[in-house]
Scaffold this active site. Structure first.
Site, PDB file in Angstrom:
ATOM      1  N   GLU A  49       0.850  -1.181   0.000  1.00  0.00           N
ATOM      2  CA  GLU A  49       0.000   0.000   0.000  1.00  0.00           C
ATOM      3  C   GLU A  49       0.892   1.239   0.000  1.00  0.00           C
ATOM      4  OE1 GLU A  49      -3.989  -1.646   2.338  1.00  0.00           O
ATOM      5  OE2 GLU A  49      -2.700  -0.169   3.304  1.00  0.00           O
ATOM      6  N   ASP A  60      -4.701   9.717  10.206  1.00  0.00           N
ATOM      7  CA  ASP A  60      -3.368   9.212  10.512  1.00  0.00           C
ATOM      8  C   ASP A  60      -2.800   9.824  11.781  1.00  0.00           C
ATOM      9  OD1 ASP A  60      -2.957   7.519   8.186  1.00  0.00           O
ATOM     10  OD2 ASP A  60      -2.996   9.387   7.043  1.00  0.00           O
ATOM     11  N   TYR A 174     -10.609  -3.699   3.814  1.00  0.00           N
ATOM     12  CA  TYR A 174      -9.648  -3.256   4.829  1.00  0.00           C
ATOM     13  C   TYR A 174     -10.435  -3.076   6.123  1.00  0.00           C
ATOM     14  CZ  TYR A 174      -5.696  -0.644   6.865  1.00  0.00           C
ATOM     15  OH  TYR A 174      -4.654  -0.234   7.652  1.00  0.00           O
TER      16      TYR A 174
END
Length: 269
Positions: A49, A60, A174
């Site tokens: 990825e 993040d 995911y």
């Protein structure tokens, strides 16, 4: 059969979960990223990825935020990332998935991006801030180009919504193992095992688990019930600490090789 499908089929025959390392494209530089892609592939990564750097990476944690800042400072754009993929694809067949935010894709032009991504050799797209209800902004273009739009699911996703989204999944799912941002907590495999096992029965595509996975023990535990294991912040941290060192590639290779050792399944799930 796509590169993603072929990879998962081969790993299933061998009784292994896929190891999916995440790195931020352009960190510490575009050229270094190409070297890192080669290193990861040689060290046992099954899928890579590539994070598309963005100025406001809200999902993040500080480690990947800092990587985005370094990549942007090095002049990395979405065009740069596609060029990296095209260069890597000249010598490697490992699946490459882009993971990022919708804004850069929107600014590039969704239809143009989907065509250019497939032409470069991108195997999937994961947009972390695009709600499923808004995928009609992207899905027609990605479907027309043959670019799988990967679905994100989390422990907070309601059961009925999970069933609906899983049934329509492409490439792989995911599964975010916890709430919060990346790289700030450790995964608790026992807490997500049953959910992931059920999710695999609902989905026509494999299920990858990410967030909080940073050690061989984490990989071993998650690989027992998932089709793939994603390791991001722990790897990005190594790149952040050793980006300018000659030993960077050796350190990344050693870490990746150790993680891949944990991907062999010991059961029939």
């Amino acid at each position: 059969m796509s590169r993603l499908q072929h990879t998962f089929e081969e790993l299933k025959k061998r009784g292994e979960a896929a190891l999916i390392p995440f790195i931020t494209a352009g960190d510490p530089s575009p050229q270094r990223t190409l070297e890192l892609i080669r290193t990861l592939a040689a060290a046992g990564a099954d899928i890579i990825e590539l994070g598309v750097p963005f100025s406001d990476p809200m999902a993040d944690g500080p480690t990947i935020q800092a990587a985005s800042e370094r990549a942007l400072a090095a002049g990395t754009t979405l065009t740069t990332v596609l060029d990296m993929v095209a260069q890597a694809r000249r010598e490697l067949q490992i699946p490459l998935v882009l993971m990022g935010y919708y804004n850069p894709v929107f600014r590039y032009g969704v239809e143009r991006f989907a065509r250019d991504a497939v032409a470069a050799g991108v195997d999937g797209l994961l947009l972390v801030d695009l709600p499923p209800e808004e995928t009609n902004e992207v899905k027609p273009a990605t479907a027309a180009a043959g670019l799988p739009l990967i679905t994100l699911l989390a422990p907070t996703t309601p059961p009925e919504r999970t069933k609906r989204l899983a049934a329509a999944a492409e490439g792989y799912i995911y599964y975010v193992s916890m709430t919060g941002v990346t790289g700030t907590q450790a995964v608790a495999p026992a807490a997500i095992r049953d959910v992931v096992v059920e999710l695999r029965t609902l989905s026509p595509v494999p299920v990858a688990v990410g967030f909080g996975i940073s050690t061989v023990a984490d990989v071993q535990a998650v690989a027992e019930f998932a089709d793939a294991v994603v390791v991001g912040s722990a790897l990005v941290r190594i790149i952040g600490e050793h980006g300018s060192d000659e030993a960077l590639l050796d350190k990344v290779a050693a870490f990746t090789e150790s993680l891949k050792q944990g991907c062999k399944k010991n059961n029939s799930n």
